[in-house]
Design an enzyme around this catalytic site. Sequence first.
Site, PDB file in Angstrom:
ATOM      1  N   LYS A  38      16.605  -0.546-107.141  1.00 36.79           N
ATOM      2  CA  LYS A  38      16.715  -1.969-106.779  1.00 36.79           C
ATOM      3  C   LYS A  38      17.083  -2.077-105.295  1.00 36.79           C
ATOM      4  O   LYS A  38      16.607  -1.269-104.515  1.00 36.79           O
ATOM      5  CB  LYS A  38      17.689  -2.690-107.719  1.00 36.79           C
ATOM      6  CG  LYS A  38      17.334  -2.421-109.193  1.00 36.79           C
ATOM      7  CD  LYS A  38      18.078  -3.266-110.178  1.00 36.79           C
ATOM      8  CE  LYS A  38      17.609  -2.920-111.594  1.00 36.79           C
ATOM      9  NZ  LYS A  38      18.220  -3.759-112.626  1.00 36.79           N
TER      10      LYS A  38
ATOM     11  N   HIS B 112       8.754  -6.076-112.706  1.00 31.57           N
ATOM     12  CA  HIS B 112      10.170  -6.018-113.084  1.00 31.57           C
ATOM     13  C   HIS B 112      10.702  -7.431-113.317  1.00 31.57           C
ATOM     14  O   HIS B 112      10.313  -8.375-112.629  1.00 31.57           O
ATOM     15  CB  HIS B 112      10.992  -5.313-112.002  1.00 31.57           C
ATOM     16  CG  HIS B 112      12.365  -4.991-112.496  1.00 31.57           C
ATOM     17  ND1 HIS B 112      13.386  -5.915-112.487  1.00 31.57           N
ATOM     18  CD2 HIS B 112      12.861  -3.873-113.075  1.00 31.57           C
ATOM     19  CE1 HIS B 112      14.456  -5.357-113.036  1.00 31.57           C
ATOM     20  NE2 HIS B 112      14.169  -4.136-113.403  1.00 31.57           N
TER      21      HIS B 112
ATOM     22  N   GLU C 280      11.715  -3.640-121.144  1.00 35.22           N
ATOM     23  CA  GLU C 280      13.039  -3.967-120.612  1.00 35.22           C
ATOM     24  C   GLU C 280      13.449  -5.363-121.066  1.00 35.22           C
ATOM     25  O   GLU C 280      13.097  -6.355-120.417  1.00 35.22           O
ATOM     26  CB  GLU C 280      13.013  -3.920-119.078  1.00 35.22           C
ATOM     27  CG  GLU C 280      12.690  -2.558-118.514  1.00 35.22           C
ATOM     28  CD  GLU C 280      13.334  -2.345-117.144  1.00 35.22           C
ATOM     29  OE1 GLU C 280      14.064  -1.357-117.008  1.00 35.22           O
ATOM     30  OE2 GLU C 280      13.129  -3.158-116.241  1.00 35.22           O
TER      31      GLU C 280
ATOM     32  N   SER D 145      20.473  -1.192-119.268  1.00 42.00           N
ATOM     33  CA  SER D 145      21.788  -0.574-119.475  1.00 42.00           C
ATOM     34  C   SER D 145      21.711   0.782-120.164  1.00 42.00           C
ATOM     35  O   SER D 145      22.613   1.158-120.914  1.00 42.00           O
ATOM     36  CB  SER D 145      22.726  -1.528-120.234  1.00 42.00           C
ATOM     37  OG  SER D 145      22.891  -2.740-119.504  1.00 42.00           O
TER      38      SER D 145
ATOM     39  N   ASN E 236      15.458   3.164-111.034  1.00 35.11           N
ATOM     40  CA  ASN E 236      15.063   2.007-110.233  1.00 35.11           C
ATOM     41  C   ASN E 236      16.292   1.640-109.412  1.00 35.11           C
ATOM     42  O   ASN E 236      17.251   1.089-109.942  1.00 35.11           O
ATOM     43  CB  ASN E 236      14.645   0.851-111.152  1.00 35.11           C
ATOM     44  CG  ASN E 236      14.401  -0.437-110.379  1.00 35.11           C
ATOM     45  OD1 ASN E 236      14.354  -0.439-109.146  1.00 35.11           O
ATOM     46  ND2 ASN E 236      14.248  -1.539-111.102  1.00 35.11           N
TER      47      ASN E 236
ATOM     48  N   GLY F 291      21.407  -4.859-116.584  1.00 34.27           N
ATOM     49  CA  GLY F 291      22.576  -5.065-115.733  1.00 34.27           C
ATOM     50  C   GLY F 291      23.717  -5.786-116.430  1.00 34.27           C
ATOM     51  O   GLY F 291      24.656  -6.241-115.795  1.00 34.27           O
TER      52      GLY F 291
ATOM     53  N   GLU G 253      13.363  -8.807-112.555  1.00 34.34           N
ATOM     54  CA  GLU G 253      13.990  -9.459-111.393  1.00 34.34           C
ATOM     55  C   GLU G 253      12.934 -10.065-110.477  1.00 34.34           C
ATOM     56  O   GLU G 253      13.165 -11.089-109.838  1.00 34.34           O
ATOM     57  CB  GLU G 253      14.885  -8.450-110.654  1.00 34.34           C
ATOM     58  CG  GLU G 253      16.161  -8.198-111.451  1.00 34.34           C
ATOM     59  CD  GLU G 253      16.719  -6.796-111.341  1.00 34.34           C
ATOM     60  OE1 GLU G 253      16.360  -6.070-110.399  1.00 34.34           O
ATOM     61  OE2 GLU G 253      17.517  -6.424-112.232  1.00 34.34           O
TER      62      GLU G 253
HETATM   63  P1  13P Z   1      20.282  -1.398-115.621  1.00 37.49           P
HETATM   64  O1  13P Z   1      20.106   0.022-116.078  1.00 37.49           O
HETATM   65  O2  13P Z   1      21.221  -1.526-114.455  1.00 37.49           O
HETATM   66  O3  13P Z   1      20.605  -2.314-116.753  1.00 37.49           O
HETATM   67  O4  13P Z   1      18.853  -1.856-115.063  1.00 37.49           O
HETATM   68  C1  13P Z   1      17.748  -1.633-115.833  1.00 37.49           C
HETATM   69  C2  13P Z   1      16.562  -1.952-115.024  1.00 37.49           C
HETATM   70  O5  13P Z   1      16.342  -3.083-114.635  1.00 37.49           O
HETATM   71  C3  13P Z   1      15.652  -0.853-114.675  1.00 37.49           C
HETATM   72  O6  13P Z   1      14.496  -1.338-114.093  1.00 37.49           O
END
Ligand code: 13P
Length: 251
Positions: free
Chosen positions: A11, A95, A167, A213, A9, A173, A97
Amino acid sequence: MRKTVIAGNWKMNMTPSAARAFVEELKPLVAGKNGCDIVLCVPYVDIATAAEAAKGSCLHIGAENVHYEASGAYTGEVSSSMLLEAGAEYVIVGHSERRQYFGETDHTVNLRAKAALSAGMKVILCLGELLEARQAGITEEIVSMQTKLDLAGIAEEDLSRLIIAYEPVWAIGTGLTATPEQADEACGIIRRVVASLYSEKAASELTIQYGGSMNEKNAAELLAKENVDGGLIGGASLVPAKFATIVAAAD
Ligand code: 13P
């Protein structure tokens, strides 16, 4: 047997030219890795370029969100048919976010998932608890509730094109990863809810990813868990060598 799916992903990272260079660099690193499906979920403007660069390889391209209407007065939104024509086969919905910063709710996540599935897309549906929920000991309740609300009205036959990504928000993150046991437990809870909503068969065939992560160092032990059928990777998916190491761990 369940399919293992490793998805990146991106982002809000990478311009179209950077996306092309990334795909060109990644292709030889993952060539012949047939033990898992490999997906890159990229910003809308990168889809066509990434799809063209990925042609003839084992890479699949996805988007990071989709609107639930087919067309109309929804400034700034993008429909399933637009994504498909641009070259996206997969799409992420729900997601954290989107839920945190853009007002996404289980209701809108459910609408988006249903719209994308009925348009023929493959959906990666994300859910997971906040740190406060884990600390309060209500992870099981939250994850079960999200699973039920997000899957409402989705037919069992469409589950073959649906992946759930567990997740935990506190692991995204942050560099904090769920332990393999925590990831396995939560993915197992989701699988039990799917069994109760649909059937044991549907639950046993559903791909459930872990995200938060996940990186080239911890992927192997997370992916070794029975209920963890892949990964949804943010930061580590932006570096071809790291992402390829995760693919190799899954393969
Ligand atoms: P990270 O791997 O940067 O923690 O992000 C995970 C994520 O949000 C995948 O959708």
